[in-house]
Design a protein around this motif. Structure first.
Motif, short mmCIF file in Angstrom:
data_model
loop_
_atom_site.label_atom_id
_atom_site.label_comp_id
_atom_site.label_asym_id
_atom_site.label_seq_id
_atom_site.Cartn_x
_atom_site.Cartn_y
_atom_site.Cartn_z
N GLY A 89 61.48 73.61 145.46
CA GLY A 89 62.94 74.05 145.44
C GLY A 89 62.92 73.16 144.10
N ALA A 90 61.56 73.22 143.91
CA ALA A 90 61.68 72.51 142.38
C ALA A 90 61.89 73.33 141.04
CB ALA A 90 60.65 71.59 141.70
N SER A 91 62.78 72.93 139.68
CA SER A 91 62.94 73.31 138.02
C SER A 91 62.44 73.19 137.63
CB SER A 91 64.42 73.21 138.42
OG SER A 91 65.85 73.34 138.87
N TYR A 92 61.40 72.08 137.62
CA TYR A 92 60.51 70.88 136.64
C TYR A 92 59.73 70.82 137.24
CZ TYR A 92 64.27 73.39 132.67
OH TYR A 92 64.98 73.79 132.53
N PHE A 115 66.56 73.11 128.09
CA PHE A 115 68.07 74.12 128.51
C PHE A 115 68.98 74.49 127.26
CE2 PHE A 115 68.72 72.08 132.58
CZ PHE A 115 69.16 73.59 133.24
N ARG A 116 68.70 72.97 126.16
CA ARG A 116 69.10 73.61 124.96
C ARG A 116 68.71 74.67 123.97
NH1 ARG A 116 69.30 68.45 122.91
NH2 ARG A 116 71.87 67.89 124.08
N SER A 117 67.28 74.32 123.96
CA SER A 117 66.24 75.17 123.05
C SER A 117 66.14 76.15 123.84
CB SER A 117 65.56 74.14 123.23
OG SER A 117 65.78 73.25 122.48
N ASN A 118 66.02 76.27 125.40
CA ASN A 118 65.37 77.09 126.04
C ASN A 118 64.36 77.28 125.98
OD1 ASN A 118 65.48 79.66 127.92
ND2 ASN A 118 65.74 80.89 126.27
N ALA A 119 63.77 76.05 126.37
CA ALA A 119 62.05 75.67 126.24
C ALA A 119 61.38 76.49 127.46
CB ALA A 119 61.49 75.36 125.33
N GLY A 120 59.95 76.63 127.56
CA GLY A 120 59.56 76.51 128.47
C GLY A 120 58.65 75.19 128.69
N MET A 121 58.84 74.84 127.82
CA MET A 121 57.76 73.24 127.95
C MET A 121 58.44 72.27 127.02
SD MET A 121 53.57 74.42 127.96
CE MET A 121 52.98 73.29 128.39
N VAL A 122 58.28 71.34 127.57
CA VAL A 122 58.74 69.74 126.28
C VAL A 122 58.32 68.53 126.35
CG1 VAL A 122 61.16 68.91 125.57
CG2 VAL A 122 60.94 71.28 127.00
N ARG A 179 58.65 74.55 133.01
CA ARG A 179 59.76 75.06 134.40
C ARG A 179 58.66 75.23 134.99
NH1 ARG A 179 61.72 78.49 130.24
NH2 ARG A 179 61.09 80.28 131.71
N ALA A 180 59.11 75.32 136.09
CA ALA A 180 58.25 75.36 137.43
C ALA A 180 57.85 76.95 137.78
CB ALA A 180 59.20 75.61 138.65
N ASP A 181 59.11 77.71 137.73
CA ASP A 181 59.05 79.61 137.35
C ASP A 181 57.87 79.79 136.65
OD1 ASP A 181 60.41 78.90 135.42
OD2 ASP A 181 61.04 80.87 135.55
N ARG A 205 48.68 80.09 126.26
CA ARG A 205 48.91 80.77 128.18
C ARG A 205 50.94 80.55 128.17
NH1 ARG A 205 46.69 80.47 133.43
NH2 ARG A 205 46.55 78.13 132.20
N ALA A 206 51.24 80.23 127.44
CA ALA A 206 52.46 79.82 127.97
C ALA A 206 53.46 80.23 127.01
CB ALA A 206 52.92 78.13 127.86
#
Lengths: 1137, 495
Positions: A89-92, A115-122, A179-181, A205-206
């Motif tokens: 259930g975690a989003s991040y 969210f703002r940058s639609n980034a997978g890793m921050v 992001r968890a996904d 890889r991301a």
């Protein structure tokens, strides 16, 4: 729409903290997490092995946190992977090290930015643990080979200069929001990456999977870097007894990422480049003694190659979730090789030791000293604020606008940026490589001194044996050049051909480098670069190459360094070492030793360098007197004299053997030239002593070197004066030698020109320095015009060499003398052997020679294609001097039977060289270097010399029709009357070859018939003939050779009796060399310590106050590191200290 | 930092501690002086002069060789040779005579030349053959070798060569009206020689196929009979060019008819700029001419200066095109009176030099031989060596021709200063002045002749001429129709 249906809760974030035996800092980490202003944060602490259970500490600081303990430590990635399976259930996820303490708003900002940058890793901005003002990471970059590069400078202060959100290639580990996904899709971390490099792998890889990786600098995290700083050692892997170094881990994981993440096409492109870079790095690391680095690089390849199967699986996984192709991903990679750029940058700016990791970088030192590094100022009139104008061209926003802060178009100064200088250096290197391209393959032609090298064992043997076949044989010790070649050949595993090429081709860049080093205290990097380019632009080196003059090349390489040492020895500003840097090397004795070693290495190959040292010293003294600044001049002469003494001691056996030659000892420096073929004054001034430099443009560099005498001031003027005087001294001595005014003392003109070339190049460099510093102090007038003109002509003066590079060989002939000479019928091993008598100008003979007269030298060899055995002649020809007398008789028309006269020396062929290389019509032309007029005619008029037809020009070969074998027998001995007289017909006829064997050996065996055995070897007393167990004593023949009379028939052996004196002396010499090399290259701090004690005792300071030494114990290190600072002082004060 | 120093820097004045002018002046001066000195030295460096083709090696020499070609080796040959070896040293000198016949036969004999004496050897006594080449290997120096040939048409003398050369030039020769011309080429070296013979005639250059690429093995001699291939040419100048190796070449001319004679001439290995003829006399009814051959590729301006006892006459100048021969009939010059001795200097004023011969013919009524040709003496012969010249005496016990004897010694001082000349004879192991001939002071540009009465004291001894300066000396011999028909130039002794 029902607003209440909207979930206004923040996304759930799980912070996974991986720890193992955490240190005292752990509470701060937990406190930082506890203080987060992000409501939906859960903390999961993964205890990865270790001895301590931190549950209590976690509970105390973060009661709501979960703790999961793993039995074994499998690394950070494995622990995170374990955690992923535990959470639903975690989003991040926030992947936390246990040494990262976030600011309270860090997580909040990271999630917002995601969210703002639609980034997978921050990732956040990382700062140091102790001082949050110092930046650690603001994201990381990487190049195509996976080399991770910082985006911030070492010790850079955070002033908000990086506070912009941007994409980065690598989100540094420590505190990364993902992001968890995405993490689930990627399958978590790579389990094989236990530490160092896991962030590169995951980020790469991301991005392949289509996710953005960004840095949000508003979020700040303090990072202790416990692993990287060594606070927490890395545990050995399973099955390994010793933990790998961090460097090794980093390199293997970087390579693993490359092997995994590229597609096939890019992998095929990148991998060879990476392999090449790695090989180069290993070579450099080994060369400078950085074995850990070499092991790390080599080990990375070994480690990955051992996991080929597993890597294939990983590549399949990456391929399965690939969204972006490599071209897209590589847009964020750095161009070129980051590691190579860093290396050259450090080499150029911080020196050799820093570049090779011997001492820390300037910033690191400053950081260690808790002080700010000193700025390096140039004082350039090009308005450069720093050494790198790229920095100056950045506007307030960090963009390069091309305009200054006032909006005016900025005039770009040439060669003031690191990048432009590096580019210029690379262009010069490319020109050199292109110009030498045909020399890389195959072997060098037999031209001049480019003779085939002996095998490495043969080289050692020749060096250690106290006998040389030169002339008719001599017991004089061989030059230590054979020792040096033996050492180098052994290091290169016997690749003597490669060694020869390396020695020949490396001299050119080494010389240019030396010029740059010479000017280091005097001039800006730009001026030093121009000086080095100017040195490369002079035709001298290429003339030496084209003529096969090994001695000239060695002098070209060594003299700039010698001048540099003499300048330091003078102690004149700005070469005086700073007080804190004074060590034993700065003392008079230390300077003598350093220069002496350098001189010894050069002198063994080119003895005339010893003369060049004094030319340089006397030139400096003369220049000092003329410019009115002679203080310290005596030190130059003293150091030159002392250094020569040191060199003499280092080469003691050879020097003693040379001195014992008496008046002919000076012949080791060089042989007199013919004034008819010697270079003229104008040739000498423009260094046109060979096929290159024929262009009138080669005058231009010489003219340009006069610029600092016109516009220079202070130290630049003083040193320009000294260099000019040095050049004039060298030129005048070269002229005197060329015209034959110095008699038998005739040091090689090619060697004598090296100081002049150094001075010219340094003059051009000082001209640039004067342009930068001094010109602004003058009113506008002729000086500005002259300066502009000088700069232009210096540039144009480089063009001839660039044009010559098109040939690919620098004028060196494609075909050497080996080809025509190999067609001569040889004696073969079944015969008694014979010799070749070489005649010609001293500059073209491929063997070490002695002088017959000006412009005519002679030498012998036992083979028609000589090798290195006879490359360096002993000072005295010994009994072979009779050959010179015989040739003089022929020249003077005093004999028509030269063949008979040289028969006792077993001369079968007389080879007269008339050109640098064979002249083959339609194929190859070569400059003519004719022997003295009349020589060929007189030889052709000899009734017992038959001219041998040759298809090539440039050489004339005669065969002696009355020759005697080297080892011969007949029934009658040589008459006693022949001693001291010319050999009679009956003395040289009737001899039959005996005792067969290959040439240049020291023992021959075979059957003899009863009668007399003749051996054309000297000294005759050292050769023994054993027949049927009896050792026969020789009696003199022809005054110097040996004959064994009344020899019974049977198997016999003629062998050289070796006395141990010379081998022992040579062995002692080797030990001395090793000891000195160890002192200079190895641990030498004890010398500084000792010298400080002595100095303190003299000055009355306390015995324990040995003062500070530089990290490497060398005074010059600090002196060389801070010259610009000193120069800035000179510039701003205008005073001459 | 001092304010004064800063101000000086700003104002552009350099610190007084570092001086600019002295170093500037010193550097520029050194560069200029170096250039001037180099220029002066280079301009004064002259190439060493080549030794004359016949020069005796110094007495200190280890060995010296002489080569003689042009002699025939059979009794019926046109030019049976006799060699004269003159030793100018105070010790006997050993020598080896090696004779090669054109047929391939070779023989040798050791000789001993007495101290300050003369030895005669006849090669044909060693080996017989149509033509002979002789090599005399002397165990030292101080010995000269000359050669006399005699045949049905007369006799002649010429020096042998002390060196080999790749090229030989002959200025005169004739194949007209039955005259014969032989070019004898001898290869005494150890290398094979390949030789081409070409001939310049009034009709142009002739290169007979038979005389191209003549291969001479080491020690071989060959003789070209020119008249069969270069027919009926009044003037023939010959060039012997070795493509490979080095050779020695002599030319034998046979003049037939009412005015007959024989001449043996050693070739010249190179063109020269100045040639001398010590004495010429145009007797009534006789004829003399100079053959000036320009073998080079450029036109040569030639000046012929004639010095009478009364003073010089106006010189004759002529431009000689390349590969042509200019014949100047001196007896036809109005400015030269008959029956008066004169010395001649031929100077090549431009180009690379010429080769000069003189042809002399007495009246048909004179005693034979009436005709002869001699090579002029190149300037190198007058200056070479130690101021000593040797002349063999043909009046030996068995002379080459009956009555052969010295007739006149011609001494010409071509220089602009006076020289003192002494004439001695080598006799009994010593040198002594020739009786009746005191030390001669020859003014600049003049010549003198030691006449036959004085030479009568010579007997069979060879002559030694010493001079304090350059000198051209020639010995006229009898029997001959007039002076100059049979003449032998003095051979210089090397120093």
């Amino acid at each position: 729409m029902d607003d209440t249906a909207v979930d206004d809760r923040a996304p759930a974030v799980v912070a996974v903290v991986v720890t193992r035996d955490p240190g005292p800092w752990f509470e701060e980490v937990l406190a930082g997490l506890a203080a987060q202003d992000y409501a939906e944060l859960s903390v999961l602490v993964m205890v990865s092995g270790g001895e301590e259970d931190p549950t209590a500490r976690v509970a105390q600081a973060l009661p709501s946190a979960y703790v999961r303990r793993l039995e074994t430590d499998r690394g950070f990635g494995a622990a995170v992977d374990e955690a992923i399976g535990m959470v639903e259930g975690a989003s991040y996820f926030v992947l936390c090290h246990d040494d990262c303490a976030p600011d309270p708003d860090a997580l909040h900002i990271l999630v917002e930015e995601s969210f703002r940058s639609n980034a997978g890793m921050v990732c956040p901005k990382m700062v140091t643990w102790d001082d949050p003002q110092v930046l650690l990471h603001v994201g990381l970059s990487a190049d195509k080979s996976g080399a991770v590069v910082e985006r911030v400078g070492e010790g850079e202060i955070d002033a908000g200069q990086h506070d912009a959100v941007r994409d980065v290639f690598v989100a540094p580990g420590g505190f990364t929001l993902i992001r968890a996904d995405l993490l689930a899709e990627l399958g978590g971390f790579d389990s094989q990456v236990v530490a160092m490099g896991e962030d590169l792998d995951l980020s790469w890889r991301a991005q392949v999977a289509g996710a953005r990786v960004i840095v949000a600098p508003d979020a700040r995290v303090r990072h202790l870097e416990a692993v990287a700083s060594g606070l927490r050692p890395v545990a050995p892997a399973e099955g390994e007894s010793e933990a790998p170094t961090l460097q090794a881990l980093q390199r293997r994981h970087e390579l693993r990422a490359v092997l995994k993440c590229y597609g096939p096409f890019h992998l095929a492109r990148v991998l060879p480049q990476a392999a090449l870079l790695a090989a180069g790095e290993v070579v450099v690391a080994l060369a400078v003694g950085d074995r850990p680095r070499a092991r790390a690089v080599a080990g990375a390849w070994r480690w990955n190659l051992a996991r080929r199967k597993e890597l294939r699986l990983r590549r399949a996984e990456v391929k399965a979730h690939r969204v972006f192709d490599d071209a897209e991903v590589r847009r964020l990679q750095l161009r070129g090789s980051a590691r190579l750029n860093t290396y050259f940058s450090r080499l150029a700016h911080q020196g050799f030791d820093v570049a090779h990791g011997r001492i820390p970088t300037t910033a690191a030192v400053a950081a260690d000293d808790d002080g700010a590094p000193e700025p390096l100022l140039t004082g350039s009139v090009g308005l450069a604020f720093s050494e790198d104008t790229v920095f100056d061209e950045l506007d307030d926003l960090g963009h390069r606008s091309g305009r200054d802060r006032a909006g005016r178009r900025r005039r770009r100064a040439v060669l003031t940026s690191h990048r432009s200088r590096l580019l210029a250096a690379v262009v010069a290197a490319v020109v050199l490589v292109v110009g030498s391209r045909d020399l890389f393959g195959g072997s060098l032609p037999l031209v001049g001194q480019f003779v085939p090298m002996l095998s490495w064992t043969g080289t050692w043997h020749h060096f250690m044996t106290g006998w040389q076949p030169a002339g008719v044989g001599t017991t004089a010790p061989a030059t230590p050049a054979f020792g040096v070649l033996g050492i180098l050949g052994t290091v290169l595993l016997g690749a003597m051909g490669l060694l020869q090429k390396v020695l020949v081709l490396a001299c050119i860049p080494i010389g240019a480098w030396g010029v740059s080093r010479l000017l280091r205290p005097l001039a800006s990097p730009r001026a030093r670069l121009v000086a080095a380019l100017c040195y490369l632009g002079l035709p001298l080196a290429y003339d030496e190459l084209a003529q096969g003059r090994f001695d000239g090349l060695i002098a070209y390489a060594a003299v700039p360094w010698i001048v540099s040492r003499l300048a330091r020895a003078s102690g004149l500003p700005p070469f005086a070492p700073p007080e804190e840097a004074i060590g034993w090397r700065s003392t008079l004795w230390g300077q003598m030793l350093l220069l002496g070693v350098l001189e010894a290495v050069a002198v063994v190959f080119a003895p005339a360098v010893a003369v060049a040292v004094f030319v340089c010293a006397l030139g400096m003294v003369a220049g000092s007197l003329l410019v009115g600044e002679w203080r310290g001049s005596w030190r130059v002469v003293a150091v030159a004299g002392g250094a020569t003494g040191v060199a003499a001691v280092l080469c003691a056996p050879w020097v003693v053997g040379t001195l014992l030659a008496g008046r002919s000892a000076v012949s080791v420096f060089g042989l007199p030239l013919s004034s008819a073929t010697a270079p003229s004054w104008s040739d000498l001034l423009r260094f046109a002593v060979g096929p290159a430099g024929a262009s009138a443009l080669s005058w231009l560099l010489v003219v340009a070197s006069l610029l600092p005498l016109l516009i220079g001031r202070h130290a630049r003027l003083a040193w320009a004066g000294r260099f000019s005087a040095m050049a004039v001294c060298a030129w005048l001595l070269a002229l005197a030698v060329a015209r034959g005014w110095t008699g038998s003392f005739a040091p090689s003109v090619d060697v004598l020109l090296a100081p002049a070339a150094t001075a010219v190049a340094a003059g051009v460099g000082l001209g640039i320095a004067s342009f930068e510093v001094d010109l602004a102090g003058y009113r506008f007038g002729w000086r500005q015009v002259a300066t502009g003109l000088a700069l232009v002509i210096a540039l144009v003066g480089l063009l001839p060499v660039v044009a010559d590079a098109g040939g690919g060989r620098w004028g060196l002939a494609e075909t050497g003398f080996a080809q025509p000479l190999s067609s001569l019928p040889g004696e073969g091993q079944a015969t008694g052997g014979s010799r070749v008598l070489w005649l010609g100008d001293p500059r073209v003979l491929p063997v070490g020679a002695w002088s017959v007269s000006g412009g005519l030298a002679y030498a012998t060899s036992e083979v028609t294609t000589p090798d290195a055995t006879t490359l360096w002649a002993p000072a005295s020809p010994g009994p072979a001097a009779g050959l010179a007398s015989d040739v003089r008789l022929a020249q003077g028309g005093l004999t028509a039977s030269l063949g008979r006269l040289v028969a006792p020396e077993s001369v079968r062929y007389v080879v007269v060289l008339e050109a640098l290389a064979p002249q083959i019509p339609g194929v190859q032309t070569s400059p003519s270097v004719p022997p003295p007029p009349g020589l060929l005619t007189s030889l052709q008029q000899q009734t017992d010399l038959a001219q041998v037809p040759t298809s090539e020009g440039g050489l004339v070969v005669f065969e002696n029709t009355t020759r005697m074998p080297l080892r011969a027998e007949r029934s009658q001995p040589v008459s006693a009357a022949s001693a001291g007289a010319w050999p009679a017909n009956q003395d040289v006829t009737g001899w039959q070859p005996v005792l067969p064997g290959p040439p240049q050996k020291r023992s021959y065996s075979g059957n003899v018939t009863s009668g007399t055995v003749f051996a054309s070897y000297a000294p005759a007393g050292r050769w023994r003939l054993r027949v049927q167990g009896l050792t026969l004593a020789s009696t003199p023949a022809f005054g110097w050779a040996g004959q064994y009379t009344k020899v019974p028939a049977g198997p016999a052996t003629l062998s050289l009796g070796v006395t141990p004196l010379v081998p022992l002396a040579v062995a002692a010499e080797l030990v001395l060399w090793v000891a000195v090399a160890g002192t200079l290259l190895g641990r030498r701090r004890w010398l500084d310590w000792w010298w400080r004690r002595v100095a303190n005792r003299r000055t009355g300071r306390p015995a324990g106050d040995e003062g500070a030494t530089t990290p490497d114990g060398a005074g010059e290190g600090t002196n060389e590191a801070g010259p610009d600072h000193e120069r800035a002082d000179l510039d701003t004060t205008g005073a001459t200290p | 930092m001092s304010a004064d120093v800063t101000r000086r820097a700003v104002n552009g004045r350099h610190s007084p501690a570092v001086r600019r002018l002295p170093i500037l002046v010193a550097v520029v001066a050194a560069l200029v002086v170096g250039g001037i000195v180099d220029l002066v030295v280079s301009s004064t460096t002259a190439a060493p002069a080549a030794a004359p083709v016949a020069t005796a090696a110094p007495a200190s020499a280890q060995s010296s060789d002489w080569y003689c070609a042009g002699g025939s080796g059979t009794g019926a040959g046109p030019a049976t040779a006799t060699l004269f070896l003159v030793n100018a040293t105070d010790r006997p000198v050993g020598a080896t005579l090696i004779v090669s016949a054109s047929s391939g036969a070779t023989a040798s004999r050791t000789l001993t030349v007495p101290a300050f004496g003369q030895l005669t050897a006849v090669p044909s006594t060693l080996v017989q053959g149509p033509w002979l080449g002789s090599r005399i290997a002397v165990d030292g120096g101080g010995v000269t070798v000359s050669q006399a040939v005699h045949g049905p048409q007369g006799w002649s003398q010429a020096p042998c060569a002390s060196t080999t050369a790749p090229t030989w030039y002959f200025a005169s020769g004739s194949t007209a009206t039955g005259n014969l011309l032989f070019v004898s080429v001898y290869n005494p070296a150890a290398s094979m020689a390949v030789v081409d013979l070409t001939f310049d005639t009034p009709g142009g250059v002739v290169a007979p196929q038979q005389f191209q690429g003549l291969v001479l093995a080491p020690g071989a001699v060959t003789t070209a009979e020119v008249a069969s291939f270069v027919q009926n040419q009044p003037w023939v100048s010959a060039v012997v060019q070795a493509r490979a190796g080095q050779v020695v070449a002599d030319e034998v001319s046979e003049r037939v008819g009412t005015v007959s004679g024989l001449s043996l001439r050693l070739g010249s290995p190179s063109p020269e700029h100045q040639w001398y003829l010590a004495r010429t006399v145009d007797v009534t009814g006789g004829r003399s001419a100079l053959a000036v051959f320009n073998p080079t590729a450029t036109t040569e301006k030639v000046q012929v200066a004639i010095r009478l006892p009364s003073g010089p006459v106006a010189p004759v100048e002529h431009e000689v095109p390349p590969a042509t021969t200019w014949t100047l009939v001196t007896s036809g010059l109005i400015r030269v009176p008959p029956n008066v001795d004169y010395a001649t200097t031929v100077t090549a004023l431009s180009g690379q030099g010429v080769v000069v011969d003189r042809v002399a013919a007495a009246a048909a009524v004179a005693s034979p031989p009436q005709w002869g040709a001699v090579a002029a003496t190149p300037s190198g012969w007058t200056t070479a060596g130690a101021g000593r010249w040797l002349l063999a005496n043909p009046a030996v016990a068995t002379p080459p021709v009956a009555g052969a004897a010295p007739f006149a010694l011609d001494l010409y001082n071509p220089t602009r200063s006076q020289v003192t000349v002494t004439v001695g004879q080598l006799e009994g192991g010593s040198v002594r002045p020739l009786a009746g001939v005191p030390a001669l002071r020859i003014p600049a540009g003049l010549f003198t002749v030691v006449e036959a009465p004085a030479l009568a004291h010579l007997g069979a001894n060879p002559l030694e001429v010493t001079s304090t300066g350059p000198l051209s000396a020639t010995l006229d011999a009898t029997p001959a129709g007039m002076p100059g028909v049979v003449a032998l130039p003095a051979i210089p002794l090397g120093s």
